[in-house]
Design a protein around this motif. Sequence first.
Motif, mmCIF file in Angstrom:
data_model
loop_
_atom_site.group_PDB
_atom_site.id
_atom_site.type_symbol
_atom_site.label_atom_id
_atom_site.label_comp_id
_atom_site.label_asym_id
_atom_site.label_seq_id
_atom_site.Cartn_x
_atom_site.Cartn_y
_atom_site.Cartn_z
ATOM 1 N N ILE A 109 0.856 -1.186 0.000
ATOM 2 C CA ILE A 109 0.000 0.000 0.000
ATOM 3 C C ILE A 109 0.896 1.241 0.000
ATOM 4 O O ILE A 109 1.375 1.703 1.043
ATOM 5 N N LEU A 110 1.131 1.790 -1.175
ATOM 6 C CA LEU A 110 2.062 2.898 -1.370
ATOM 7 C C LEU A 110 1.651 4.163 -0.622
ATOM 8 O O LEU A 110 2.506 4.978 -0.268
ATOM 9 N N THR A 111 0.375 4.322 -0.354
ATOM 10 C CA THR A 111 -0.093 5.533 0.327
ATOM 11 C C THR A 111 0.408 5.608 1.768
ATOM 12 O O THR A 111 0.291 6.657 2.399
ATOM 13 N N THR A 112 0.985 4.513 2.289
ATOM 14 C CA THR A 112 1.566 4.569 3.629
ATOM 15 C C THR A 112 2.785 5.482 3.671
ATOM 16 O O THR A 112 3.258 5.827 4.754
ATOM 17 N N THR A 119 4.212 17.134 10.719
ATOM 18 C CA THR A 119 4.835 16.112 11.564
ATOM 19 C C THR A 119 5.699 15.133 10.786
ATOM 20 O O THR A 119 6.494 14.411 11.387
ATOM 21 N N ARG A 120 5.510 15.083 9.488
ATOM 22 C CA ARG A 120 6.196 14.113 8.619
ATOM 23 C C ARG A 120 5.916 12.684 9.077
ATOM 24 O O ARG A 120 6.762 11.797 8.986
ATOM 25 N N SER A 121 4.688 12.466 9.572
ATOM 26 C CA SER A 121 4.274 11.122 9.971
ATOM 27 C C SER A 121 2.781 10.966 9.728
ATOM 28 O O SER A 121 2.067 11.955 9.513
ATOM 29 N N LEU A 122 2.333 9.727 9.747
ATOM 30 C CA LEU A 122 0.908 9.452 9.624
ATOM 31 C C LEU A 122 0.253 9.653 10.985
ATOM 32 O O LEU A 122 0.789 9.195 12.003
ATOM 33 N N SER A 123 -0.874 10.298 10.996
ATOM 34 C CA SER A 123 -1.624 10.438 12.244
ATOM 35 C C SER A 123 -2.203 9.078 12.628
ATOM 36 O O SER A 123 -2.300 8.166 11.799
ATOM 37 N N LEU A 128 -5.343 4.167 11.085
ATOM 38 C CA LEU A 128 -6.584 3.387 11.189
ATOM 39 C C LEU A 128 -7.370 3.399 9.891
ATOM 40 O O LEU A 128 -7.957 2.386 9.513
ATOM 41 N N ASN A 129 -7.387 4.535 9.200
ATOM 42 C CA ASN A 129 -8.095 4.607 7.916
ATOM 43 C C ASN A 129 -7.483 3.652 6.896
ATOM 44 O O ASN A 129 -8.205 2.927 6.205
ATOM 45 N N ILE A 130 -6.158 3.646 6.791
ATOM 46 C CA ILE A 130 -5.489 2.748 5.847
ATOM 47 C C ILE A 130 -5.781 1.295 6.231
ATOM 48 O O ILE A 130 -6.149 0.479 5.384
ATOM 49 N N TYR A 131 -5.629 0.992 7.490
ATOM 50 C CA TYR A 131 -5.862 -0.360 8.005
ATOM 51 C C TYR A 131 -7.294 -0.809 7.712
ATOM 52 O O TYR A 131 -7.517 -1.886 7.154
ATOM 53 N N ASN A 132 -8.265 0.023 8.070
ATOM 54 C CA ASN A 132 -9.676 -0.336 7.879
ATOM 55 C C ASN A 132 -10.044 -0.425 6.403
ATOM 56 O O ASN A 132 -10.773 -1.330 5.997
ATOM 57 N N ASP A 133 -9.552 0.513 5.588
ATOM 58 C CA ASP A 133 -9.837 0.463 4.148
ATOM 59 C C ASP A 133 -9.313 -0.833 3.544
ATOM 60 O O ASP A 133 -10.005 -1.489 2.756
ATOM 61 N N ASN A 144 -2.898 -5.672 14.298
ATOM 62 C CA ASN A 144 -2.230 -4.464 14.780
ATOM 63 C C ASN A 144 -2.131 -3.441 13.643
ATOM 64 O O ASN A 144 -1.292 -3.596 12.744
ATOM 65 N N PRO A 145 -2.950 -2.386 13.680
ATOM 66 C CA PRO A 145 -2.932 -1.397 12.589
ATOM 67 C C PRO A 145 -1.557 -0.774 12.356
ATOM 68 O O PRO A 145 -1.121 -0.647 11.210
ATOM 69 N N GLN A 146 -0.864 -0.398 13.430
ATOM 70 C CA GLN A 146 0.447 0.247 13.268
ATOM 71 C C GLN A 146 1.456 -0.705 12.641
ATOM 72 O O GLN A 146 2.219 -0.312 11.760
ATOM 73 N N ALA A 147 1.441 -1.957 13.052
ATOM 74 C CA ALA A 147 2.363 -2.941 12.479
ATOM 75 C C ALA A 147 2.070 -3.158 11.000
ATOM 76 O O ALA A 147 2.998 -3.243 10.187
ATOM 77 N N PHE A 148 0.785 -3.235 10.647
ATOM 78 C CA PHE A 148 0.417 -3.413 9.242
ATOM 79 C C PHE A 148 0.918 -2.245 8.397
ATOM 80 O O PHE A 148 1.562 -2.442 7.366
#
Length: 168
Positions: A109-112, A119-123, A128-133, A144-148
């Motif tokens: 998932i390139l959008t990660t 912040t130069r980081s994902l909120s 959670l949005n990427i994980y759930n989508d 684990n959303p962060q690990a994914f």
Amino acid sequence: MEIQQLTDEQLETIEQNYRRKNLATGGKFSLREVMLEKLRWKPNPFGTREVAAKIIELSRQSADGHCTYRDIWSAFRPDTPWLGNNTQAIVANSLGRVVQYCIINRLPILTTLVVQTGTRSLSEKAVLNIYNDCREMGVEVGGNPQAFVSEQAMLSRQVVVTNLPPDH
């Protein structure tokens, strides 16, 4: 009836029914199929493969391996100023299509790699949005959303632009 024949309202109803029941399958069309069809109907201001390639290119050029919504906007509309929420919504729509493209083509998932400017980081919400989508579209995401998302970002940095398949 084929999914392409359904109206926006019908697609929305099916999606809401799945969400209310916390399911992804069980009807004639899966939640994944509904989500993909809804994305297909949205206007696409930039080419999907082109945005995927630009994410790879811009993230490789940055010191931290990320790029931002604004970077993507500037790459495709260099003479058009950033206009806040309106511009962000246009880029977000194109990123939604990139997620779909990645899933269909079995890419990370390139959008990660696309992060907030400040912040130069994902909120946490973005993670959670990427994980759930991805989960809703049938990707095995684990618990684990962060690990994914971290794993997808690492794998995304290994993708070579010239190996990206054409967008259909």
